[in-house]
Design a protein around this motif. Structure first.
Motif, short mmCIF file in Angstrom:
data_model
loop_
_atom_site.label_atom_id
_atom_site.label_comp_id
_atom_site.label_asym_id
_atom_site.label_seq_id
_atom_site.Cartn_x
_atom_site.Cartn_y
_atom_site.Cartn_z
N ASP A 1 5.67 37.62 32.61
CA ASP A 1 5.37 36.35 33.27
C ASP A 1 4.48 36.43 34.55
OD1 ASP A 1 6.97 34.94 31.42
OD2 ASP A 1 8.74 35.05 32.69
N GLY A 2 4.66 37.47 35.23
CA GLY A 2 3.81 37.83 36.42
C GLY A 2 2.34 38.53 36.02
N TRP A 3 1.95 38.53 34.80
CA TRP A 3 0.76 39.12 34.47
C TRP A 3 -0.40 38.02 34.88
CZ3 TRP A 3 0.83 41.79 28.96
CH2 TRP A 3 1.87 42.87 29.13
N TYR A 4 -0.18 36.99 34.82
CA TYR A 4 -0.97 35.86 34.98
C TYR A 4 -0.90 34.84 36.36
CZ TYR A 4 -1.25 37.41 30.19
OH TYR A 4 -1.43 37.93 28.85
N THR A 5 0.10 35.30 37.20
CA THR A 5 0.39 34.46 37.99
C THR A 5 -0.55 34.43 39.11
OG1 THR A 5 2.85 34.99 37.82
CG2 THR A 5 2.09 34.01 39.95
N ALA A 6 -1.23 35.25 39.70
CA ALA A 6 -2.23 35.63 40.66
C ALA A 6 -3.35 34.81 40.01
CB ALA A 6 -2.50 36.75 40.99
N GLY A 7 -3.86 34.52 38.89
CA GLY A 7 -5.15 34.10 38.34
C GLY A 7 -5.30 32.36 38.70
N SER A 8 -3.90 31.89 39.04
CA SER A 8 -4.04 30.68 38.85
C SER A 8 -3.64 30.01 40.49
CB SER A 8 -2.98 29.72 37.96
OG SER A 8 -1.86 30.30 38.43
N ALA A 9 -3.62 31.11 41.12
CA ALA A 9 -3.51 30.81 42.71
C ALA A 9 -4.67 31.11 43.56
CB ALA A 9 -2.27 31.69 43.19
N GLU A 10 -4.30 30.62 44.81
CA GLU A 10 -5.79 30.76 45.71
C GLU A 10 -5.68 32.13 46.02
OE1 GLU A 10 -7.21 29.28 50.02
OE2 GLU A 10 -5.16 28.51 49.43
N ARG A 11 -6.76 32.90 46.29
CA ARG A 11 -6.89 34.23 46.77
C ARG A 11 -8.18 34.64 47.49
NH1 ARG A 11 -7.95 32.55 41.37
NH2 ARG A 11 -9.90 32.96 40.59
N VAL A 12 -8.08 35.69 47.90
CA VAL A 12 -9.13 36.40 48.57
C VAL A 12 -9.66 37.75 47.77
CG1 VAL A 12 -10.15 37.51 50.63
CG2 VAL A 12 -8.53 35.35 50.76
N ASP A 13 -10.67 37.77 47.33
CA ASP A 13 -11.28 38.97 46.59
C ASP A 13 -11.66 39.91 47.63
OD1 ASP A 13 -12.53 40.85 44.91
OD2 ASP A 13 -13.06 39.39 43.31
N LEU A 14 -11.22 41.10 47.65
CA LEU A 14 -11.69 42.33 48.65
C LEU A 14 -12.53 42.95 48.05
CD1 LEU A 14 -8.22 43.30 50.56
CD2 LEU A 14 -9.95 41.60 51.34
N GLY A 15 -12.97 42.85 46.50
CA GLY A 15 -14.08 43.59 46.04
C GLY A 15 -13.35 44.53 44.91
N PRO A 16 -14.15 45.11 44.07
CA PRO A 16 -13.86 45.83 43.07
C PRO A 16 -12.99 47.31 43.42
CG PRO A 16 -16.23 45.72 43.03
CD PRO A 16 -15.71 45.23 44.35
N ILE A 17 -12.11 47.52 42.60
CA ILE A 17 -11.14 48.52 42.96
C ILE A 17 -12.28 49.65 43.05
CG2 ILE A 17 -10.59 49.11 40.85
CD1 ILE A 17 -7.62 49.53 41.73
N LYS A 18 -11.69 50.59 44.07
CA LYS A 18 -12.55 51.97 44.29
C LYS A 18 -12.12 53.06 43.10
CE LYS A 18 -13.19 51.29 49.18
NZ LYS A 18 -12.92 52.08 50.44
N GLY A 19 -10.95 53.04 42.70
CA GLY A 19 -10.78 54.07 41.71
C GLY A 19 -9.07 53.66 41.29
N ASN A 20 -8.68 54.20 40.10
CA ASN A 20 -7.46 54.10 39.76
C ASN A 20 -6.31 55.05 40.17
OD1 ASN A 20 -8.75 55.97 37.92
ND2 ASN A 20 -6.71 55.62 36.80
N GLN A 21 -6.72 55.94 40.98
CA GLN A 21 -5.59 56.94 41.60
C GLN A 21 -6.07 57.09 43.18
OE1 GLN A 21 -5.67 60.57 39.20
NE2 GLN A 21 -4.80 59.47 37.65
N GLY A 22 -5.21 57.48 43.80
CA GLY A 22 -5.38 57.97 45.07
C GLY A 22 -4.95 56.76 46.45
N ASN A 23 -5.76 57.10 47.44
CA ASN A 23 -5.81 56.31 48.72
C ASN A 23 -7.14 55.84 49.11
OD1 ASN A 23 -3.15 57.52 49.06
ND2 ASN A 23 -4.10 59.25 50.26
N GLN A 24 -7.14 54.45 49.08
CA GLN A 24 -8.18 53.43 49.26
C GLN A 24 -7.95 52.44 50.51
OE1 GLN A 24 -8.92 51.81 45.40
NE2 GLN A 24 -7.82 53.46 44.89
#
Length: 191
Positions: free
Chosen positions: A131-154
């Protein structure tokens, strides 16, 4: 014809990303262990114009911000990632810098690589399970940009005029497929 469809599907879905990890190691600001609280709830006027609109409110007056000291940055809120479409772990923190700017710091991130994954601050609360997979898609949001990577610190800068109380969730959102990889519910740190 089948070969063209296969090539088209591969270009669209990029399945090879599932097997490629991108590690990031941004410097995360060190925050004071136990910040004191004050009552300042505004961010500095980034243009320095002193115009009619006044300073941008970043939190409601009932939510005190940590007071800055010579010790440096302060932790405003923090949360732990949960799995959604893909296994995801790590922590997300909102850090107030000494200069008044704010950062989203993601530490120890482990998730699957994918096409067009963005880092969102979302107005939707985190919901566990499918149920949580789609929740954010219908909510107000601020896009901080593309993810830098899938591992580590950013680290991602947060707009100065953004009201953090309206966006209590960090979501790793796959724009291409309209699904959350994982999300973290932020809670304010005790004073």
């Amino acid at each position: 014809m089948a070969l063209l469809l296969l090539i088209g599907a591969a270009v669209l879905f990029k399945p090879w990303l599932l097997f490629i990890d991108v590690r990031v190691d941004d410097d995360i600001p060190v925050v004071a262990a136990a910040p004191t609280t004050g009552t300042d709830t505004t961010a500095p006027d980034p243009a320095g114009s002193g115009g009619d609109s006044g300073p941008a409110t970043t939190t409601s007056p009932s939510t005190p911000l940590p007071t800055q000291s010579a010790a440096g940055p302060a932790l405003l809120s923090q949360g732990t990632f949960i799995d959604h479409e893909h296994p995801t772990s790590g922590t997300a923190s909102i850090i107030l810098q000494s200069d008044g700017s704010r950062l989203l710091a993601i530490e120890g991130l482990q998730t699957t690589n994918g096409p067009d994954v963005h880092v969102w601050l979302s107005a939707a609360d985190v919901v566990e399970g499918v149920d949580g997979w789609y929740t954010a898609g219908s909510a107000e949001r601020v896009d901080l940009g593309p993810i830098k990577g899938n591992q580590g610190n950013q680290v991602y800068p947060i707009p100065d005029d953004m009201d953090l109380d309206r966006f209590p969730t960090v979501d790793l959102w796959c724009v291409q497929f309209g699904v959350s990889f994982g999300a973290a519910q932020l809670s304010t740190t005790p004073s």
